[in-house]
Design a protein around this motif. Structure first.
Motif: not given
Length: 303
Positions: A17-19, A25-26, A33-35
């Motif tokens: 969930e945190a990820l 946010e990303a 890409e980060r998302a």
């Protein structure tokens, strides 16, 4: 079961969930890409996260990676059968891939009647405006929708758009802005990509005419010859991005220009150049003439 006996999330689920939240946010910051990396890490910890599958499928949808979009949206819909957005995006991806079985099943699951059969959906889903090249120099034209996300262009677009009269486009399911059609407000759908090209080429014509009757006679001649004609001088207006993606501000309402414009630019759509040249030659007189004529866009999608 008492409140005390409720199943608590595991440490892996909490980490997932945190990820996912970091992925959101990303994505909001424009770092796809980060998302994607964060969402995939979340799925490695908890593969049952429907929303994470959906978010991954959404990114791939706007990238036009239809295989991956179909895969992740399908999984999201399997995990959450009432997830309407996942079902819509599954149907869009399946349509892009010509996977009519999957598309039909998804439409039926969201309650849209697409008729019987197992081939392409060919129905009447109304007339709506569509926005060509929404992330570049966007142009809004009118189209006849033949399925929930496919539409046939019934205007003559500017040749710079790369689209032509009769082209079938794949469009998004969510409206972005509105336009009026016969007194009814219609949603504008962003075009995702070309779907099927028409056999029509686009011809750009500048004419010099003295009165509206001259124009009416040219339009009638085009109709008899099976040539689509649009008076770009009259029908085109420039509005700001905010108005284009919403409802036009008062200052952008169409105001009839009482002053007749003798020089007009027309867009014509036809299969061949010869019949167009012939009808223009027959229409010309001493008081009305063709100043420029060119085939501005040949049939088939540009590029």
């Amino acid at each position: 079961m008492s409140d005390a006996a409720e199943i608590q999330p595991t440490a892996e689920q909490l980490r997932a969930e945190a990820l996912h939240q970091q992925g959101d946010e990303a994505d909001e910051a424009g770092d796809e890409e980060r998302a994607l990396s964060l969402y995939m890490q979340a799925l490695e910890l908890d593969f049952t996260r429907a929303m994470t599958h959906y978010n991954v499928g959404l990114i791939y949808k706007y990238r036009g990676d239809w295989e991956k979009s179909r895969r992740f949206n399908k999984r999201a819909a399997e995990l959450a059968p009432d997830h309407e957005a996942a079902l819509w995006n599954l149907a869009i991806a399946a349509t892009a891939l010509r996977d009519w079985t999957t598309a039909r099943a998804a439409w039926k699951q969201v309650g849209i009647d697409v008729g019987e059969g197992d081939g392409p959906i060919e129905g009447d889903f109304g007339i709506n405006p569509v926005r060509l090249n929404p992330h570049e120099d966007a142009e809004v034209v009118w189209a006849q929708r033949i399925c929930p996300v496919r539409a046939r262009i019934i205007s003559v677009p500017f040749p710079e758009s790369g689209f032509a009269y009769g082209d079938i486009v794949l469009h998004d399911g969510a409206g972005t802005g509105t336009r009026m059609h016969n007194g009814v407000e219609k949603s504008v759908f962003n075009v995702l990509e070309p779907f099927e090209s028409s056999p029509y080429s686009t011809f750009q014509v500048d004419v010099q005419i003295s009165c509206e009757q001259d124009l009416r006679e040219l339009l009638a001649a085009c109709e008899r010859a099976g040539v689509e004609c649009e008076d770009w001088t009259y029908s085109v207006r420039m509005i700001c991005k905010g108005c284009s993606e919403g409802s036009a501000h008062d200052e952008h309402e169409v105001v009839e220009d009482p002053e007749w414009k003798d020089r007009r630019r027309l867009g014509l759509a036809a299969f061949e150049e010869g019949p167009v040249r012939y009808l223009l030659e027959q229409w010309q007189t001493a008081d009305r003439r063709v100043e420029t004529f060119e085939c501005a866009l040949e049939a088939g999608f540009d590029g």
